[in-house]
Design an enzyme around this catalytic site. Structure first.
Site, short mmCIF file in Angstrom:
data_model
loop_
_atom_site.label_atom_id
_atom_site.label_comp_id
_atom_site.label_asym_id
_atom_site.label_seq_id
_atom_site.Cartn_x
_atom_site.Cartn_y
_atom_site.Cartn_z
N SER A 39 -9.90 -1.75 7.04
CA SER A 39 -9.22 -1.48 5.77
C SER A 39 -8.39 -2.63 5.22
CB SER A 39 -8.34 -0.24 5.89
OG SER A 39 -9.13 0.91 5.87
N LYS A 97 0.85 -1.20 0.00
CA LYS A 97 0.00 0.00 0.00
C LYS A 97 0.88 1.24 0.00
CE LYS A 97 -3.95 1.58 2.87
NZ LYS A 97 -4.74 1.20 4.09
N SER A 108 -9.75 0.80 3.01
CA SER A 108 -8.91 1.66 2.21
C SER A 108 -7.81 0.91 1.45
CB SER A 108 -8.26 2.73 3.09
OG SER A 108 -7.37 2.14 4.02
#
Lengths: 103, 487
Positions: free
Chosen positions: B178, B79, B154
């Protein structure tokens, strides 16, 4: 009793958050903040008399280390992402001269 | 044959037996990344073979010398919330568009030390504010099961890159949902540890009392393997728990005999889509047939946890985003100013709307006159949530529910809901607020979209929940389902 947020409240929030909204963002956010607060106010239904607060979940307290000098960023590394720099300093638009002129 | 669809042990065997070299594997993965990213938009930065060459050579050398770890030479994505020295790190926020990380996060440092080949950095909701990647300043990622839909968030780019067959695994972060959420939305496995289990050092902060990095993978076994390398105490993170790295023994449990599973009706009804409830109930039947006993337990209404999360997290967001002034790094506006206050005001107007919305909500609930009503109250209810779990874990070993209330929505549908991010996390917020571990595994499809089931355990019981998830996965095939257009 729910809290109703006004445009004046939002302008105050912009000031303390140091965030400027566009007129459009302000118009959108004003009723949205009212509805967010309406949602979270349901916590009023929960009896929390004498309940202590949880600020963290690990139970760890006072994480300390020896006060030793260790390698850190060089001046060059610290400035590498600066939008503007001059003579090894971060550079921003001058502002103090305006205050001096007002005084 | 798409090598990104292989598990970590499968790739380990291929590399160790010299069936394939690290360079061949990396190039093959880079090809999958390039080929599919036009549709999926998982990646914000893709490294070239040339940029990866030192890592490839080092990994091959380790293999040739018999010094490979489980991860050596195996490509992955991370990420774009992890600082990786010398590479652009944006958190999907335009204000950091040209920010080059001057230091390395503990997670990426440990992955690199284990020989992992990080081929690129993937999309997320800007600052991790959201559950769909739709708040990303670079646009949403797409769900490989239906590209009109988002992949959850996310850590949505992590999920789309794994589920879409671009990379074998990814590492993301979770504040409340997330990791587990996007894993459920895309039919893969997501593992969030106990708060403090994996270091936050070098992770761009969202909610500092909640943020927890963790893997998104094809199998529970892969997730446990990655945890072994990224977990463990880190002196750089004051909230890191004093434990050595997790060494999960999945072979220790062969069935679910004697396992007591807690469920709560609030987590299966109301806002929960019927097809989602149905798949998870079927999974519970499978677990029963493997020897588990199901018990109904009393829990606080999950909506209270959403309210607590909204207040606590937005407060922490307003504090964490206060450091962005556009003077030491990041984008800045060169408009004329009267005072230094104007400098900050101008630069911080570059934030996206969601960041502004969350930051200002946090400022409101923390401000004079409102602190007791909102923030203190939320911290008190947070205590009740923790006590709730302490109570049920006296009777049951794990708590199970759907991971998300719905299948992934069509992109654009949720944008005008100021609490969408939080509502998607309805079933996850309580365990996140309590800081306890959870793992989401796929349990089949409804409306041709994946459904996830989460298994939650007490603090530090990662091994228990991983073993239970692994037994379920060994008995079922849902984790092997592949979206038709992205094999």
């Amino acid at each position: 009793m729910s809290t109703i947020i006004t445009q004046d409240d939002i302008k105050h929030l912009e000031k303390i958050s140091m965030i400027r909204l566009s007129d459009e963002e302000r118009n959108t956010f004003t009723p949205q903040l009212t509805s967010i607060l309406e949602y979270v106010e349901k916590l009023g239904e929960v009896d929390t008399k004498d309940v202590p607060e949880t600020t963290q979940v690990t139970g760890i307290v006072n994480v300390l280390r020896e006060d030793e000098v260790k390698p850190t960023f060089t001046q060059e590394q610290a400035l590498a992402n600066a939008p503007e720099q001059e003579r090894g300093y971060f550079k921003i638009r001058g502002s103090l001269k305006n205050i001096a002129a007002d005084a | 044959m798409n090598l990104a669809r292989k598990t970590i042990p499968e790739l380990r065997t291929m590399l160790d037996s010299k069936e394939i070299s690290v360079r061949e594997l990396t190039n093959s993965i880079l090809q999958q990344v390039q080929q599919k990213d036009g549709d999926l938009k998982s990646f914000l930065t893709i490294f070239s073979e040339k940029e990866l060459s030192p890592a490839i050579d080092a990994a091959q050398k380790a293999i040739d010398e018999g010094k490979a770890t489980d991860l050596t030479g195996i490509p992955c994505s991370v990420k774009d919330i992890f600082n990786m020295v010398g590479t652009r790190t944006t958190a999907s926020a335009k204000i950091l568009d040209n920010y080059i990380a001057p230091y390395e996060s503990t997670v990426t440092s440990r992955l690199k030390n284990a020989g992992a080949i990080i081929v690129g950095k993937v999309n997320m909701d800007a600052w991790a504010h959201g559950s769909s990647t739709e708040t990303s300043d670079y646009g949403p990622s797409h769900n490989p099961w239906d590209i009109t839909r988002h992949p959850g968030g996310s850590s949505g780019g992590s999920a789309s890159s794994v589920a879409g067959g671009q990379v074998p695994y990814s590492v993301g972060t979770e504040t409340a949902g997330s990791i587990r959420g996007p894993a459920a939305a895309t039919g893969i496995t997501g593992f969030k540890g106990t708060y403090g289990r994996v270091s936050r050092y070098g992770v761009i902060a969202m909610g500092s009392s909640l943020d927890s990095p963790g893997p998104l993978t094809r199998t529970v076994e892969d997730a446990a393997t990655i945890m072994k390398y990224i977990s463990g105490h880190d002196a750089h993170d004051g909230t890191s728990i004093q434990e050595s790295a997790l060494n999960i023994d999945l072979s220790a449990r062969k069935d679910l005999k004697g396992l007591k599973i807690g469920i709560s009706n609030d987590y299966f009804s109301g806002a929960i889509q019927p097809g989602v409830s149905a798949r998870v109930k079927e999974a519970l039947e499978v677990m029963k047939s493997l020897g588990a006993e199901i018990r109904e337990v009393e829990m606080l209404n999950p909506e209270y946890a959403v309210a607590v999360y909204t207040i606590v997290c937005r407060s922490e967001v307003s504090s964490n985003l206060a450091r962005y002034t556009g003077t030491r790094y990041g984008t800045f506006k060169n408009d004329p100013v009267q005072t230094v206050y104007d400098v900050f005001m101008n630069n911080r107007s570059i934030f996206g709307f969601e960041a502004k919305r969350r930051s200002m909500t946090g400022s409101y609930v923390l401000s004079k006159g409102y602190y007791d009503k909102y923030y203190r109250k939320a911290q008190q209810v947070r205590t009740l949530i923790r006590q709730d779990y302490d109570k049920i874990f006296q009777d049951v070993d794990v708590f199970i529910s759907p991971t998300l209330p719905n299948i992934a929505e069509v992109i654009g549908d949720a944008l005008n809901n100021p609490l969408f991010g939080e509502m998607a996390d309805l079933l996850i917020c309580a365990s996140a607020m309590a800081g306890i571990p959870g793992i989401s595994v796929p349990v089949g499809l409804t409306e041709n979209m994946p459904v996830g089931m989460q298994i939650i355990g007490p603090a530090k019981a990662e091994e228990r929940i991983a073993q239970v998830a692994h037994v379920y996965q060994t008995a079922t095939e849902f984790h092997k389902l592949v979206p038709a257009n992205y094999e």
